[in-house]
Design a protein around this motif. Structure first.
Motif, PDB file in Angstrom:
ATOM      1  N   UNK A  16       0.809  -1.194   0.124  1.00  0.00           N
ATOM      2  CA  UNK A  16      -0.092   0.010   0.021  1.00  0.00           C
ATOM      3  C   UNK A  16       0.820   1.395   0.016  1.00  0.00           C
ATOM      4  N   UNK A  17       0.123   2.343  -0.452  1.00  0.00           N
ATOM      5  CA  UNK A  17       1.029   3.684  -0.142  1.00  0.00           C
ATOM      6  C   UNK A  17       0.952   4.226   1.009  1.00  0.00           C
ATOM      7  N   UNK A  18       1.950   4.872   1.475  1.00  0.00           N
ATOM      8  CA  UNK A  18       1.967   5.735   2.626  1.00  0.00           C
ATOM      9  C   UNK A  18       2.320   7.104   2.378  1.00  0.00           C
ATOM     10  N   UNK A  19       2.153   7.811   3.300  1.00  0.00           N
ATOM     11  CA  UNK A  19       2.471   9.266   3.224  1.00  0.00           C
ATOM     12  C   UNK A  19       3.773   9.790   2.580  1.00  0.00           C
ATOM     13  N   UNK A  20       4.794   8.881   3.209  1.00  0.00           N
ATOM     14  CA  UNK A  20       6.264   9.021   2.979  1.00  0.00           C
ATOM     15  C   UNK A  20       6.613   8.783   1.522  1.00  0.00           C
ATOM     16  N   UNK A  21       5.675   8.281   0.866  1.00  0.00           N
ATOM     17  CA  UNK A  21       5.982   8.070  -0.581  1.00  0.00           C
ATOM     18  C   UNK A  21       5.565   9.003  -1.703  1.00  0.00           C
ATOM     19  N   UNK A  22       5.036  10.092  -1.174  1.00  0.00           N
ATOM     20  CA  UNK A  22       4.414  11.146  -2.049  1.00  0.00           C
ATOM     21  C   UNK A  22       5.467  11.547  -3.046  1.00  0.00           C
ATOM     22  N   UNK A  23       6.480  11.849  -2.434  1.00  0.00           N
ATOM     23  CA  UNK A  23       7.638  12.514  -3.396  1.00  0.00           C
ATOM     24  C   UNK A  23       7.969  11.566  -4.485  1.00  0.00           C
ATOM     25  N   UNK A  24       8.353  10.466  -4.144  1.00  0.00           N
ATOM     26  CA  UNK A  24       8.537   9.498  -5.281  1.00  0.00           C
ATOM     27  C   UNK A  24       7.500   8.864  -6.316  1.00  0.00           C
ATOM     28  N   UNK A  25       6.239   8.955  -5.624  1.00  0.00           N
ATOM     29  CA  UNK A  25       5.113   8.725  -6.548  1.00  0.00           C
ATOM     30  C   UNK A  25       5.031   9.907  -7.364  1.00  0.00           C
ATOM     31  N   UNK A  26       5.049  11.338  -7.015  1.00  0.00           N
ATOM     32  CA  UNK A  26       4.606  12.198  -7.760  1.00  0.00           C
ATOM     33  C   UNK A  26       5.496  12.493  -8.955  1.00  0.00           C
ATOM     34  N   UNK A  27       6.817  12.226  -8.719  1.00  0.00           N
ATOM     35  CA  UNK A  27       7.875  12.149  -9.441  1.00  0.00           C
ATOM     36  C   UNK A  27       7.673  11.221 -10.864  1.00  0.00           C
ATOM     37  N   UNK A  28       7.262   9.886 -10.394  1.00  0.00           N
ATOM     38  CA  UNK A  28       6.865   9.013 -11.354  1.00  0.00           C
ATOM     39  C   UNK A  28       5.473   9.533 -12.250  1.00  0.00           C
ATOM     40  N   UNK A  29       4.547  10.089 -11.549  1.00  0.00           N
ATOM     41  CA  UNK A  29       3.289  10.467 -12.120  1.00  0.00           C
ATOM     42  C   UNK A  29       3.656  11.619 -13.201  1.00  0.00           C
ATOM     43  N   UNK A  30       4.736  12.303 -12.803  1.00  0.00           N
ATOM     44  CA  UNK A  30       5.102  13.255 -13.762  1.00  0.00           C
ATOM     45  C   UNK A  30       5.236  12.882 -14.989  1.00  0.00           C
ATOM     46  N   UNK A  31       5.754  11.753 -15.433  1.00  0.00           N
ATOM     47  CA  UNK A  31       5.949  11.002 -16.585  1.00  0.00           C
ATOM     48  C   UNK A  31       4.646  10.999 -17.506  1.00  0.00           C
ATOM     49  N   UNK A  32       3.473  10.733 -16.647  1.00  0.00           N
ATOM     50  CA  UNK A  32       2.358  10.468 -17.360  1.00  0.00           C
ATOM     51  C   UNK A  32       1.626  11.969 -17.635  1.00  0.00           C
ATOM     52  N   UNK A  33       1.799  12.948 -16.843  1.00  0.00           N
ATOM     53  CA  UNK A  33       1.315  14.189 -16.794  1.00  0.00           C
ATOM     54  C   UNK A  33       2.019  14.882 -18.243  1.00  0.00           C
ATOM     55  N   UNK A  34       3.359  14.527 -18.298  1.00  0.00           N
ATOM     56  CA  UNK A  34       4.032  14.985 -19.578  1.00  0.00           C
ATOM     57  C   UNK A  34       3.713  14.390 -21.038  1.00  0.00           C
TER      58      UNK A  34
END
Length: 194
Positions: free
Chosen positions: A4-22
């Motif tokens: 599962x995802x935890x609060x500490x993961x948000x920075x790594x996850x948002x960096x990965x999501x950026x690929x999709x956004x772009x």
């Protein structure tokens, strides 16, 4: 390992999501700096109703690093999934009508696989396939018999992967000005089949 995802993961996850956004060339990216967008997405992740709410996603962790992430939700939730981000936008002084996503993506009565991304250095190791299988289980456990996703028409490699695991084209859709094929597949509850 899938977890599962935890609060500490948000920075790594948002960096990965950026690929999709772009890749989607989302219009908001032309109005707000990258770091601010990622910060606001990370903040909105704390809200369980958000498209990228921690309860809507799973990660594949390898050696303490997030190697991949996937998010999904029932199509019926689509009307509320971006409200948390709108609140964060307004809180940060942006217009109420701004949003990352402007188009509806899911088809009725399906579990929708919103996003899946594997870190560049871990691609080709089967992590994406593991995340896809786990999303199937999440959908089944939520009572769904169909899972759907959108694949960019300009990405035949991804379509080939999805087709190889049972996805079939059921329609086309335009998202942020790009044409996508909507694919879905029936889900079999393997727990009941055994």
């Amino acid at each position: 390992m899938i977890r599962s995802i935890s609060q500490k993961d948000t920075t790594e996850i948002t960096a990965l999501l950026w690929v999709i956004f772009e890749d989607m060339e989302l219009s908001l990216l032309n109005k707000i700096p990258k770091n601010k967008v990622l910060e606001m997405v990370g903040e909105a992740m704390a809200d369980p109703t958000y498209r990228y709410g921690m309860n809507r996603g799973i990660v594949f962790e390898h050696n303490g690093e997030i190697a991949g992430v996937s998010f999904g939700y029932p199509a019926i939730d689509e009307s509320v999934i971006d409200e948390p981000f709108k609140k964060v936008l307004i809180k940060n002084g942006y217009a109420e009508n701004e949003t990352l996503f402007v188009d509806k993506e899911a088809f009725p009565k399906e579990w929708y696989l919103d996003s899946i991304v594997v870190h560049k250095k871990y691609r080709g190791l089967g992590i994406g396939s593991i995340l896809l299988k786990e999303m199937d289980h999440l959908a089944i456990n939520a009572g769904y018999s169909t899972i759907g996703l959108n694949v960019d028409i300009g990405n035949p490699k991804a379509k080939k992967l999805y087709s190889s695991i049972g996805y079939k084209k059921v329609g086309e859709i335009v998202l942020s000005g790009h044409r996508y094929e909507h694919l879905n597949k029936p889900l079999m509850n393997t727990r009941m089949a055994n």
